[in-house]
Write a protein that holds these residues in place. Structure first.
Motif, PDB file in Angstrom:
ATOM      1  N   ARG A  60       0.861  -1.207   0.000  1.00 54.61           N
ATOM      2  CA  ARG A  60       0.000   0.000   0.000  1.00 54.61           C
ATOM      3  C   ARG A  60       0.887   1.242   0.000  1.00 54.61           C
ATOM      4  O   ARG A  60       1.959   1.273   0.606  1.00 54.61           O
ATOM      5  CB  ARG A  60      -0.880   0.019   1.250  1.00 54.61           C
ATOM      6  CG  ARG A  60      -1.776  -1.193   1.415  1.00 54.61           C
ATOM      7  CD  ARG A  60      -2.892  -1.220   0.377  1.00 54.61           C
ATOM      8  NE  ARG A  60      -3.722  -2.395   0.525  1.00 54.61           N
ATOM      9  CZ  ARG A  60      -4.781  -2.461   1.314  1.00 54.61           C
ATOM     10  NH1 ARG A  60      -5.122  -1.417   2.048  1.00 54.61           N
ATOM     11  NH2 ARG A  60      -5.488  -3.573   1.392  1.00 54.61           N
ATOM     12  N   ARG A  61       0.431   2.220  -0.701  1.00 54.27           N
ATOM     13  CA  ARG A  61       1.081   3.545  -0.709  1.00 54.27           C
ATOM     14  C   ARG A  61       0.234   4.498   0.145  1.00 54.27           C
ATOM     15  O   ARG A  61      -0.896   4.798  -0.218  1.00 54.27           O
ATOM     16  CB  ARG A  61       1.219   4.071  -2.133  1.00 54.27           C
ATOM     17  CG  ARG A  61       2.184   3.259  -2.994  1.00 54.27           C
ATOM     18  CD  ARG A  61       2.168   3.730  -4.441  1.00 54.27           C
ATOM     19  NE  ARG A  61       3.231   3.133  -5.220  1.00 54.27           N
ATOM     20  CZ  ARG A  61       3.172   1.910  -5.767  1.00 54.27           C
ATOM     21  NH1 ARG A  61       2.078   1.154  -5.602  1.00 54.27           N
ATOM     22  NH2 ARG A  61       4.195   1.430  -6.461  1.00 54.27           N
ATOM     23  N   MET A  62       0.786   4.950   1.232  1.00 56.02           N
ATOM     24  CA  MET A  62       0.039   5.746   2.198  1.00 56.02           C
ATOM     25  C   MET A  62       0.511   7.202   2.180  1.00 56.02           C
ATOM     26  O   MET A  62       1.715   7.488   2.089  1.00 56.02           O
ATOM     27  CB  MET A  62       0.211   5.187   3.624  1.00 56.02           C
ATOM     28  CG  MET A  62      -0.213   3.731   3.760  1.00 56.02           C
ATOM     29  SD  MET A  62      -1.926   3.433   3.274  1.00 56.02           S
ATOM     30  CE  MET A  62      -2.789   4.460   4.450  1.00 56.02           C
ATOM     31  N   ALA A 101      -3.199   0.902   6.776  1.00 60.78           N
ATOM     32  CA  ALA A 101      -3.358   0.145   5.538  1.00 60.78           C
ATOM     33  C   ALA A 101      -4.070  -1.178   5.749  1.00 60.78           C
ATOM     34  O   ALA A 101      -4.859  -1.605   4.886  1.00 60.78           O
ATOM     35  CB  ALA A 101      -1.989  -0.091   4.902  1.00 60.78           C
ATOM     36  N   TYR A 102      -3.867  -1.822   6.916  1.00 61.27           N
ATOM     37  CA  TYR A 102      -4.326  -3.201   7.060  1.00 61.27           C
ATOM     38  C   TYR A 102      -5.407  -3.375   8.132  1.00 61.27           C
ATOM     39  O   TYR A 102      -5.941  -4.479   8.267  1.00 61.27           O
ATOM     40  CB  TYR A 102      -3.134  -4.113   7.394  1.00 61.27           C
ATOM     41  CG  TYR A 102      -2.111  -4.128   6.286  1.00 61.27           C
ATOM     42  CD1 TYR A 102      -2.375  -4.769   5.062  1.00 61.27           C
ATOM     43  CD2 TYR A 102      -0.879  -3.512   6.447  1.00 61.27           C
ATOM     44  CE1 TYR A 102      -1.432  -4.786   4.048  1.00 61.27           C
ATOM     45  CE2 TYR A 102       0.070  -3.528   5.436  1.00 61.27           C
ATOM     46  CZ  TYR A 102      -0.221  -4.164   4.238  1.00 61.27           C
ATOM     47  OH  TYR A 102       0.706  -4.170   3.216  1.00 61.27           O
ATOM     48  N   GLU A 105     -10.590  -0.832   5.955  1.00 61.18           N
ATOM     49  CA  GLU A 105     -10.745  -0.743   4.514  1.00 61.18           C
ATOM     50  C   GLU A 105     -11.345   0.616   4.149  1.00 61.18           C
ATOM     51  O   GLU A 105     -12.334   1.043   4.752  1.00 61.18           O
ATOM     52  CB  GLU A 105     -11.664  -1.866   4.026  1.00 61.18           C
ATOM     53  CG  GLU A 105     -11.888  -1.914   2.536  1.00 61.18           C
ATOM     54  CD  GLU A 105     -10.651  -2.325   1.755  1.00 61.18           C
ATOM     55  OE1 GLU A 105     -10.541  -1.987   0.564  1.00 61.18           O
ATOM     56  OE2 GLU A 105      -9.765  -2.993   2.350  1.00 61.18           O
TER      57      GLU A 105
END
Length: 335
Positions: A60-62, A101-102, A105
């Protein structure tokens, strides 16, 4: 083109693909998660990083910068059953890229829905007047609740601001009339206060004027009394001087004294407002004769005081001045 050339070209292309899949450049304000066979292993910070080829990949790009989310407008029923339309904005910042990220959602949607539900809860527990005049209280309560709820997601809620509050039209009109009535009440109170202050000022002015007038009358009375005292002293001194002159046998002093009293009495008679006419005495020479007779009596008293034993038998009698012609009496009309 032979097979060897195609093979070399394919190797070059695969080398570039491998290079770009292994070398990762993370820009400032961003973080990337690394997954190994689908499992999170680490987080890449801003800068250049290397991945294990064919094993690790970017998950993921945060965005680590502060973000602004718009909470859509919604209708909320207050505690006193008034319908208001409320919307807000929320400022968030991702503090932990892996948890953001995890663990949730669609993080922006989740935070927006969380703000909407808590906004209805907070506003619904307050009266309409509290909702309209206590926005700071609403903001602080929302901030406390939502920040605690988003902490497990690795997100920090910095601020929540109520952007708009729209009560119904009838309530707005009633509020406008109430505000107008309040303004008019304040104007009446202010005008009454002004009249009160003006009345007090006028009363103070009248008081000071009365005090000054009384002080003036007091000073004038004191001056009049002092003048009368001095006049009486002067009169007493003049009488004493005349008495001494009479004792010494001065005929002129007697004549002056009697003539002055006669003139003053005649002047008072002339100033009488009830008199239409003034009666002039027919015997004007009586005054002179009276003065001469008084002079003779004073002379005799003086001789007796000196103790002279000899009697002036041969002394000629003093000549009496001829009396002026007697004017004929009559009435003189006053002007």
């Amino acid at each position: 083109m032979d097979f060897s050339t195609l093979f070399v070209g394919a190797l070059v292309v695969m080398a570039f693909i491998l290079l770009f899949s292994v070398v990762k450049i993370v820009p400032q304000g961003r973080e990337m998660t690394v997954e190994r066979f689908g499992k999170y292993t680490r987080t890449l910070s801003p800068g250049i990083s290397l991945l294990t080829p064919f094993v690790e990949r970017i998950g993921r790009r945060m965005n680590m910068m502060e973000q602004v989310l718009d909470v859509p407008q919604q209708e909320v029923i207050t505690k006193d059953n008034a319908m208001v339309k409320v919307d807000a904005i929320v400022f968030i910042q991702v503090m932990d890229a892996a948890r953001a990220a995890y663990r949730v959602e669609n993080l922006p949607y989740a935070i927006t829905q969380l703000c909407s539900t808590n906004l209805r809860t907070v506003v619904g527990s307050m009266d309409l007047d509290e909702v309209l005049f206590q926005r700071d209280n609403i903001n602080s309560r929302l901030l406390t609740v939502i920040d605690a709820a988003t902490e497990p997601w690795g997100v920090k809620v910095n601020r929540i601001e109520i952007k708009d509050l729209s009560p119904p039209a009838d309530i707005t009109n009633a509020m406008a009339r109430q505000m107008k009535a309040e303004r008019e009440r304040r104007a009446v109170i202010t005008e009454a206060e002004g009249e009160k202050q003006a009345a007090i000022a006028r009363a103070e002015g009248a008081k000071q004027s009365a005090i000054l007038q009384a002080e003036g009358r007091k000073e004038a009375a004191f001056r009049d009394a002092e003048a009368r005292e001095r006049e009486a002293q002067a009169e007493a001194k003049a009488t004493s001087m005349v008495s001494e002159a009479i004792a010494r046998g001065d005929v002129n002093a007697i004549n002056y004294f009697v003539a002055q009293k006669y003139v003053e009495a005649f002047a008072e008679l002339a100033r009488n407002p009830t008199q239409k006419t003034v009666i002039v005495p027919a015997e004007m020479s009586g005054l002179v004769g009276t003065i001469a007779g008084l002079g003779e009596l004073v002379g005799l008293a003086k001789e007796q005081q000196q103790g002279r034993t000899d009697v002036r038998a041969a002394a000629p009698p003093r000549a009496t001045p001829p009396a002026p012609p007697r004017p004929r009496g009559g009435s003189v009309p006053r002007s």
